[in-house]
Design a protein around this motif. Structure first.
Motif, PDB file in Angstrom:
ATOM      1  N   GLN A  41       0.822  -1.210   0.000  1.00 17.36           N
ATOM      2  CA  GLN A  41       0.000   0.000   0.000  1.00 17.36           C
ATOM      3  C   GLN A  41       0.862   1.269   0.000  1.00 17.36           C
ATOM      4  OE1 GLN A  41      -3.560   0.213   0.133  1.00 17.36           O
ATOM      5  NE2 GLN A  41      -3.294  -1.902  -0.495  1.00 17.36           N
ATOM      6  N   PHE A  42       2.166   1.126   0.277  1.00 18.48           N
ATOM      7  CA  PHE A  42       3.063   2.266   0.465  1.00 18.48           C
ATOM      8  C   PHE A  42       4.013   2.431  -0.712  1.00 18.48           C
ATOM      9  CE2 PHE A  42       1.722   0.846   4.591  1.00 18.48           C
ATOM     10  CZ  PHE A  42       1.490   2.024   5.285  1.00 18.48           C
ATOM     11  N   THR A  43       4.243   3.685  -1.084  1.00 10.59           N
ATOM     12  CA  THR A  43       5.255   4.016  -2.089  1.00 10.59           C
ATOM     13  C   THR A  43       6.133   5.139  -1.549  1.00 10.59           C
ATOM     14  OG1 THR A  43       3.754   5.563  -3.185  1.00 10.59           O
ATOM     15  CG2 THR A  43       3.860   3.331  -4.082  1.00 10.59           C
ATOM     16  N   LEU A  44       7.395   5.059  -1.851  1.00 10.48           N
ATOM     17  CA  LEU A  44       8.382   6.030  -1.409  1.00 10.48           C
ATOM     18  C   LEU A  44       8.161   7.370  -2.108  1.00 10.48           C
ATOM     19  CD1 LEU A  44      11.145   6.360   0.155  1.00 10.48           C
ATOM     20  CD2 LEU A  44      12.222   5.773  -2.010  1.00 10.48           C
ATOM     21  N   VAL A  45       8.372   8.470  -1.388  1.00 11.47           N
ATOM     22  CA  VAL A  45       8.384   9.813  -1.990  1.00 11.47           C
ATOM     23  C   VAL A  45       9.856  10.181  -2.136  1.00 11.47           C
ATOM     24  CG1 VAL A  45       7.723  12.232  -1.717  1.00 11.47           C
ATOM     25  CG2 VAL A  45       6.189  10.437  -0.911  1.00 11.47           C
ATOM     26  N   PRO A  46      10.435   9.932  -3.322  1.00 15.95           N
ATOM     27  CA  PRO A  46      11.891  10.068  -3.474  1.00 15.95           C
ATOM     28  C   PRO A  46      12.411  11.496  -3.371  1.00 15.95           C
ATOM     29  CG  PRO A  46      10.873   9.572  -5.581  1.00 15.95           C
ATOM     30  CD  PRO A  46       9.791   9.492  -4.552  1.00 15.95           C
ATOM     31  N   GLU A  47      11.575  12.496  -3.645  1.00 22.23           N
ATOM     32  CA  GLU A  47      12.069  13.874  -3.593  1.00 22.23           C
ATOM     33  C   GLU A  47      12.291  14.376  -2.166  1.00 22.23           C
ATOM     34  OE1 GLU A  47       7.659  13.785  -4.555  1.00 22.23           O
ATOM     35  OE2 GLU A  47       9.413  12.970  -5.513  1.00 22.23           O
ATOM     36  N   ILE A  48      11.801  13.655  -1.178  1.00 24.36           N
ATOM     37  CA  ILE A  48      12.058  13.996   0.225  1.00 24.36           C
ATOM     38  C   ILE A  48      12.921  12.878   0.790  1.00 24.36           C
ATOM     39  CG2 ILE A  48      11.052  14.397   2.492  1.00 24.36           C
ATOM     40  CD1 ILE A  48       8.519  15.342   1.076  1.00 24.36           C
ATOM     41  N   GLY A  49      14.138  13.187   1.117  1.00 25.09           N
ATOM     42  CA  GLY A  49      15.078  12.164   1.594  1.00 25.09           C
ATOM     43  C   GLY A  49      14.721  11.642   2.974  1.00 25.09           C
ATOM     44  N   ALA A  50      15.297  10.512   3.302  1.00 28.22           N
ATOM     45  CA  ALA A  50      15.108   9.911   4.627  1.00 28.22           C
ATOM     46  C   ALA A  50      15.895  10.714   5.656  1.00 28.22           C
ATOM     47  CB  ALA A  50      15.577   8.465   4.605  1.00 28.22           C
ATOM     48  N   GLY A  51      15.449  10.633   6.901  1.00 31.53           N
ATOM     49  CA  GLY A  51      16.140  11.287   7.999  1.00 31.53           C
ATOM     50  C   GLY A  51      16.592  10.253   9.011  1.00 31.53           C
ATOM     51  N   PHE A  52      17.733  10.495   9.649  1.00 28.33           N
ATOM     52  CA  PHE A  52      18.297   9.544  10.590  1.00 28.33           C
ATOM     53  C   PHE A  52      18.563  10.237  11.911  1.00 28.33           C
ATOM     54  CE2 PHE A  52      19.517   8.549   6.269  1.00 28.33           C
ATOM     55  CZ  PHE A  52      19.103   7.236   6.147  1.00 28.33           C
ATOM     56  N   GLY A  53      18.229   9.568  13.001  1.00 30.61           N
ATOM     57  CA  GLY A  53      18.459  10.111  14.332  1.00 30.61           C
ATOM     58  C   GLY A  53      17.963   9.135  15.373  1.00 30.61           C
ATOM     59  N   ASP A  54      17.974   9.576  16.623  1.00 32.49           N
ATOM     60  CA  ASP A  54      17.541   8.731  17.733  1.00 32.49           C
ATOM     61  C   ASP A  54      16.245   9.295  18.301  1.00 32.49           C
ATOM     62  OD1 ASP A  54      17.314   6.990  19.844  1.00 32.49           O
ATOM     63  OD2 ASP A  54      18.931   7.893  21.009  1.00 32.49           O
ATOM     64  N   LEU A  55      15.122   8.922  17.733  1.00 30.80           N
ATOM     65  CA  LEU A  55      13.829   9.497  18.114  1.00 30.80           C
ATOM     66  C   LEU A  55      13.316   9.001  19.463  1.00 30.80           C
ATOM     67  CD1 LEU A  55      12.065   9.374  14.656  1.00 30.80           C
ATOM     68  CD2 LEU A  55      12.951  11.373  15.830  1.00 30.80           C
ATOM     69  N   ASP A  56      13.666   7.791  19.865  1.00 33.66           N
ATOM     70  CA  ASP A  56      13.147   7.256  21.118  1.00 33.66           C
ATOM     71  C   ASP A  56      14.141   7.353  22.269  1.00 33.66           C
ATOM     72  OD1 ASP A  56      14.820   5.343  20.056  1.00 33.66           O
ATOM     73  OD2 ASP A  56      13.479   3.653  20.439  1.00 33.66           O
ATOM     74  N   GLY A  57      15.307   7.939  22.041  1.00 33.15           N
ATOM     75  CA  GLY A  57      16.256   8.204  23.113  1.00 33.15           C
ATOM     76  C   GLY A  57      16.970   6.994  23.670  1.00 33.15           C
ATOM     77  N   ASP A  58      17.054   5.899  22.901  1.00 30.73           N
ATOM     78  CA  ASP A  58      17.719   4.698  23.410  1.00 30.73           C
ATOM     79  C   ASP A  58      19.163   4.570  22.949  1.00 30.73           C
ATOM     80  OD1 ASP A  58      17.339   4.057  20.756  1.00 30.73           O
ATOM     81  OD2 ASP A  58      16.299   2.168  21.123  1.00 30.73           O
ATOM     82  N   GLY A  59      19.666   5.561  22.203  1.00 30.17           N
ATOM     83  CA  GLY A  59      21.042   5.534  21.743  1.00 30.17           C
ATOM     84  C   GLY A  59      21.266   4.757  20.460  1.00 30.17           C
ATOM     85  N   VAL A  60      20.195   4.288  19.824  1.00 28.49           N
ATOM     86  CA  VAL A  60      20.295   3.510  18.592  1.00 28.49           C
ATOM     87  C   VAL A  60      19.646   4.312  17.460  1.00 28.49           C
ATOM     88  CG1 VAL A  60      19.661   1.337  17.466  1.00 28.49           C
ATOM     89  CG2 VAL A  60      20.196   1.354  19.900  1.00 28.49           C
ATOM     90  N   GLU A  61      20.267   4.291  16.283  1.00 31.19           N
ATOM     91  CA  GLU A  61      19.785   5.090  15.156  1.00 31.19           C
ATOM     92  C   GLU A  61      18.426   4.597  14.644  1.00 31.19           C
ATOM     93  OE1 GLU A  61      22.039   7.033  11.527  1.00 31.19           O
ATOM     94  OE2 GLU A  61      21.657   4.904  11.137  1.00 31.19           O
ATOM     95  N   ASP A  62      17.526   5.559  14.420  1.00 31.84           N
ATOM     96  CA  ASP A  62      16.208   5.310  13.852  1.00 31.84           C
ATOM     97  C   ASP A  62      16.136   6.023  12.509  1.00 31.84           C
ATOM     98  OD1 ASP A  62      15.536   4.184  16.401  1.00 31.84           O
ATOM     99  OD2 ASP A  62      15.081   6.188  17.141  1.00 31.84           O
ATOM    100  N   VAL A  63      15.093   5.724  11.720  1.00 28.58           N
ATOM    101  CA  VAL A  63      14.956   6.343  10.400  1.00 28.58           C
ATOM    102  C   VAL A  63      13.523   6.815  10.198  1.00 28.58           C
ATOM    103  CG1 VAL A  63      14.466   4.167   9.197  1.00 28.58           C
ATOM    104  CG2 VAL A  63      15.449   6.063   7.923  1.00 28.58           C
ATOM    105  N   ILE A  64      13.372   7.953   9.489  1.00 25.23           N
ATOM    106  CA  ILE A  64      12.060   8.416   9.038  1.00 25.23           C
ATOM    107  C   ILE A  64      12.082   8.432   7.513  1.00 25.23           C
ATOM    108  CG2 ILE A  64      11.546   9.777  11.099  1.00 25.23           C
ATOM    109  CD1 ILE A  64      12.187  12.304   9.395  1.00 25.23           C
ATOM    110  N   ILE A  65      10.968   8.041   6.913  1.00 23.36           N
ATOM    111  CA  ILE A  65      10.873   7.936   5.464  1.00 23.36           C
ATOM    112  C   ILE A  65       9.566   8.585   5.020  1.00 23.36           C
ATOM    113  CG2 ILE A  65      10.802   6.350   3.505  1.00 23.36           C
ATOM    114  CD1 ILE A  65      12.062   4.237   5.460  1.00 23.36           C
ATOM    115  N   ALA A  66       9.644   9.467   4.047  1.00 23.65           N
ATOM    116  CA  ALA A  66       8.442  10.083   3.468  1.00 23.65           C
ATOM    117  C   ALA A  66       7.846   9.106   2.458  1.00 23.65           C
ATOM    118  CB  ALA A  66       8.790  11.394   2.788  1.00 23.65           C
ATOM    119  N   ALA A  67       6.524   8.908   2.549  1.00 21.78           N
ATOM    120  CA  ALA A  67       5.864   7.952   1.655  1.00 21.78           C
ATOM    121  C   ALA A  67       4.436   8.397   1.378  1.00 21.78           C
ATOM    122  CB  ALA A  67       5.873   6.560   2.280  1.00 21.78           C
ATOM    123  N   ARG A  68       3.813   7.697   0.456  1.00 25.52           N
ATOM    124  CA  ARG A  68       2.387   7.830   0.173  1.00 25.52           C
ATOM    125  C   ARG A  68       1.748   6.493   0.465  1.00 25.52           C
ATOM    126  NH1 ARG A  68       0.763  12.367  -2.092  1.00 25.52           N
ATOM    127  NH2 ARG A  68       2.282  13.608  -3.200  1.00 25.52           N
TER     128      ARG A  68
END
Length: 190
Positions: A41-68
């Motif tokens: 059901q999901f498709t990537l929105v390539p013009e908006i790049g992924a973001g990387f960081g630690d969103l939950d504060g556990d010290g491990v890298e997380d990712v955000i992805i723009a999609a439709r």
């Protein structure tokens, strides 16, 4: 001379395992990856790049992805993710079963979602079984990034949103330890 040779041999012996390990191969974020993690059901929105960081504060890298997405609730159980709507929850409606039926005014913004994968272990979000996955619906974005956000007496990483629309508003979504929260941050000064 013998001491120098022994020292050189010892140094090389210590360094060889470090060269052999290397970094784990980074998984590419493309449409196939998105479909594998969240469903067809999901498709990537390539013009908006992924973001990387630690969103939950556990010290491990997380990712955000723009999609439709056509319908984010369909594959929720099969692909083990949770659909959340912090935007409409801020305005008093929080149930994604209801808010996913709302239609965006601009057809270009219909179906936009933010995919989040919480990493686990040394592989982070690359792990075969991530810590958690989320789909954030109804965020009116035209750009996404991860930045530091002051929350009371501590600093957390949050998703910064440059909102679509005429006003040039910006906002942030952060994880407070229990759920995602939306915070409007006002418009630009131009």
């Amino acid at each position: 001379m013998r001491k120098a040779s022994l020292l050189l041999a010892f140094s090389v012996a210590l360094l060889l395992p470090a060269f052999g390990q290397g970094q784990p191969a980074a998984r590419k974020i493309d449409s196939d990856f998105v479909k594998q993690q969240f469903g067809d059901q999901f498709t990537l929105v390539p013009e908006i790049g992924a973001g990387f960081g630690d969103l939950d504060g556990d010290g491990v890298e997380d990712v955000i992805i723009a999609a439709r997405c056509k319908n984010p609730l369909i594959d929720q159980s099969e692909h083990n993710y949770r659909v959340v709507d912090p935007y409409y929850e801020y305005f008093g409606y929080g149930d994604p079963k209801l808010t996913t039926t709302f239609s965006a005014g601009d057809p270009a913004h219909r179906g936009l979602v933010v995919l989040i994968i919480y990493g686990v272990g040394k592989d982070g979000w690359h792990s075969a079984t991530p810590k958690a996955k989320f789909v954030i619906v109804n965020l009116p974005y035209k750009a996404l990034s991860i930045r530091k956000f002051n929350l009371k007496k501590k600093t957390v990483e949050a998703i910064y949103i440059e909102e679509a629309g005429e006003m040039g508003d910006s906002s942030a979504v952060f994880f407070d330890g229990k759920k995602f929260k939306y915070v409007p941050m006002g418009g630009d000064m131009q």
